[in-house]
Design a protein around this motif. Structure first.
Motif, PDB file in Angstrom:
ATOM      1  N   UNK A  63       0.845  -1.198   0.000  1.00 11.31           N
ATOM      2  CA  UNK A  63       0.000   0.000   0.000  1.00 11.31           C
ATOM      3  C   UNK A  63       0.874   1.239   0.000  1.00 11.31           C
ATOM      4  N   UNK A  64       0.326   2.321  -0.530  1.00 10.54           N
ATOM      5  CA  UNK A  64       0.953   3.626  -0.376  1.00 10.54           C
ATOM      6  C   UNK A  64      -0.115   4.605   0.091  1.00 10.54           C
ATOM      7  N   UNK A  65       0.330   5.754   0.590  1.00 15.08           N
ATOM      8  CA  UNK A  65      -0.604   6.797   0.977  1.00 15.08           C
ATOM      9  C   UNK A  65      -0.308   8.062   0.184  1.00 15.08           C
ATOM     10  N   UNK A  66      -1.256   8.976   0.165  1.00 15.45           N
ATOM     11  CA  UNK A  66      -1.124  10.221  -0.590  1.00 15.45           C
ATOM     12  C   UNK A  66      -1.337  11.420   0.333  1.00 15.45           C
ATOM     13  N   UNK A  67      -0.581  12.470   0.069  1.00 15.84           N
ATOM     14  CA  UNK A  67      -0.803  13.728   0.769  1.00 15.84           C
ATOM     15  C   UNK A  67      -0.320  14.868  -0.126  1.00 15.84           C
ATOM     16  N   UNK A  68      -0.713  16.089   0.208  1.00 16.99           N
ATOM     17  CA  UNK A  68      -0.327  17.243  -0.587  1.00 16.99           C
ATOM     18  C   UNK A  68       1.177  17.450  -0.609  1.00 16.99           C
ATOM     19  N   UNK A  69       1.673  17.946  -1.734  1.00 19.38           N
ATOM     20  CA  UNK A  69       3.119  18.128  -1.888  1.00 19.38           C
ATOM     21  C   UNK A  69       3.685  19.180  -0.936  1.00 19.38           C
ATOM     22  N   UNK A  70       2.868  20.171  -0.565  1.00 16.05           N
ATOM     23  CA  UNK A  70       3.357  21.272   0.259  1.00 16.05           C
ATOM     24  C   UNK A  70       3.951  22.415  -0.542  1.00 16.05           C
ATOM     25  N   UNK A  71       3.842  22.338  -1.876  1.00 17.46           N
ATOM     26  CA  UNK A  71       4.461  23.342  -2.730  1.00 17.46           C
ATOM     27  C   UNK A  71       3.812  24.715  -2.645  1.00 17.46           C
ATOM     28  N   UNK A  72       4.600  25.730  -2.990  1.00 14.72           N
ATOM     29  CA  UNK A  72       4.125  27.106  -3.100  1.00 14.72           C
ATOM     30  C   UNK A  72       4.320  27.565  -4.540  1.00 14.72           C
ATOM     31  N   UNK A  73       3.440  28.430  -5.003  1.00 13.36           N
ATOM     32  CA  UNK A  73       3.417  28.851  -6.396  1.00 13.36           C
ATOM     33  C   UNK A  73       4.473  29.913  -6.687  1.00 13.36           C
ATOM     34  N   UNK A  74       4.732  30.175  -7.970  1.00 12.89           N
ATOM     35  CA  UNK A  74       5.593  31.311  -8.305  1.00 12.89           C
ATOM     36  C   UNK A  74       5.085  32.621  -7.704  1.00 12.89           C
ATOM     37  N   UNK A  75       3.757  32.764  -7.617  1.00 13.37           N
ATOM     38  CA  UNK A  75       3.205  33.961  -7.002  1.00 13.37           C
ATOM     39  C   UNK A  75       3.628  34.124  -5.556  1.00 13.37           C
ATOM     40  N   UNK A  76       3.698  33.024  -4.830  1.00 21.06           N
ATOM     41  CA  UNK A  76       4.149  33.070  -3.440  1.00 21.06           C
ATOM     42  C   UNK A  76       5.583  33.570  -3.359  1.00 21.06           C
ATOM     43  N   UNK A  77       6.437  33.051  -4.233  1.00 21.58           N
ATOM     44  CA  UNK A  77       7.846  33.423  -4.176  1.00 21.58           C
ATOM     45  C   UNK A  77       8.096  34.843  -4.682  1.00 21.58           C
ATOM     46  N   UNK A  78       7.053  35.459  -5.283  1.00 17.19           N
ATOM     47  CA  UNK A  78       7.194  36.851  -5.722  1.00 17.19           C
ATOM     48  C   UNK A  78       6.591  37.837  -4.726  1.00 17.19           C
ATOM     49  N   UNK A  79       6.001  37.319  -3.615  1.00 18.18           N
ATOM     50  CA  UNK A  79       5.423  38.242  -2.634  1.00 18.18           C
ATOM     51  C   UNK A  79       6.295  38.301  -1.378  1.00 18.18           C
ATOM     52  N   UNK A  80       5.848  39.083  -0.404  1.00 16.13           N
ATOM     53  CA  UNK A  80       6.684  39.326   0.773  1.00 16.13           C
ATOM     54  C   UNK A  80       6.887  38.067   1.612  1.00 16.13           C
TER      55      UNK A  80
END
Length: 298
Positions: free
Chosen positions: A139-156
């Motif tokens: 079996x395997x399990x799934x969860x969100x990658x935790x990634x942030x978008x380019x928009x996140x890296x362009x904000x404060x």
């Protein structure tokens, strides 16, 4: 003296011995009675974490304990034990099955055992006299990658995370080590956050390599900051996130300008879409098994 071959039944009896233990009445002397069962066999049921969802236990994939397994005998009687589950003294022949429990958490997916390429649960099997049958459930399990978008890296918020150590030289140097390109296919090596932010916000797919660069840069920062595990497995590409990043970087090094009609544009669009999904938290198979609980037996 000439050796006389044993009859088949005698040979079977010699390899299947059942020991029944007891204690003599009025004496602290253990007594044992030995009887032979020429038809007994056993089954071992193991559970493994299938970190790449291929239905096979690969080197390094851990076994999972505490997973309920239910054995049903040919007469319909059943018993449940936790993995690794072992049953011995079973009468040889067909008609056995073993069923793995279903976790309360719905993010678990079964991959093994398989029949005709598809996972089966329960798994039917036969007991072989004097042999141990081993069955592997994966079996395997799934969860969100935790990634942030380019928009996140362009904000404060993204700027603050890039500056988490009091400097950005490490992050900017890491980005400069990649084959990032701009709108005309020229190499892009960020010198400061302002230039990097402008480049991120200007991303477009007129040159697909530019848009792929933007998403590769975002994912590189996600992994560097610990938001994303590069060893997590992404099912659409059948690869780890790090392997996907390596493929994207290699493609950019070879094809820095992929406008409409370019032979590599479609391939870069696929790589870009996968990174885009991961930057937006797409589901992955984590390297560490997720939590799992099971409803009490009724």
């Amino acid at each position: 003296m000439k050796n006389i071959p044993q009859p088949r039944r005698a040979r079977l009896a010699a390899c299947c011995v059942l020991i029944v233990g007891g204690l003599a009445t009025g004496a602290a002397v253990a007594q044992t009675t030995t009887t032979t069962n020429p038809y007994a066999g056993s089954v071992v049921v193991k559970k493994f974490y299938d970190a790449n969802a291929n239905g096979i236990r690969d080197t390094g994939e851990p076994f999972l304990t505490g997973w309920p397994m239910t054995l049903t005998r040919p007469n319909g009687t059943a018993s449940t034990r936790n993995s690794t589950a072992i049953w011995t003294g079973l009468t040889g022949g067909p008609g056995y099955s073993v069923l793995e429990g279903t976790p309360v958490q719905t993010n678990w997916v079964q991959t093994a055992p398989r029949v005709n390429g598809a996972p089966v649960n329960p798994k039917n099997f036969s007991i072989v006299p004097c042999k141990t049958v081993t069955i592997y459930f994966g079996n395997y399990c799934k969860k969100g990658s935790g990634g942030r978008t380019p928009g996140y890296w362009s904000n404060q918020n993204g700027e603050a995370r890039m500056n988490d150590g009091g400097e950005m030289a490490t992050e900017l140097g890491l980005l400069s080590s990649l084959n990032l390109v701009g709108p005309d296919g020229a190499a892009f090596d960020p010198l400061d956050y302002g230039g990097f932010r402008t480049w991120l916000l200007g991303g477009n797919a007129v040159n697909m390599a530019y848009m792929l660069s933007v998403h590769l840069a975002a994912m590189t920062l996600n992994v560097e900051s610990g938001l994303v595990d590069g060893d997590a497995y992404f099912l659409p590409c059948k690869c780890t996130i790090q392997e996907l990043m390596d493929d994207a970087d290699a493609s950019l090094g070879l094809y820095p300008n992929t406008p409409s009609g370019h032979a590599q544009r479609a391939n870069q669009a696929t790589l870009k879409n996968w990174l885009d999904q991961l930057n937006n938290g797409a589901l992955v198979i984590p390297t560490t098994p997720c939590s799992r609980t099971f409803a009490p037996a009724s």
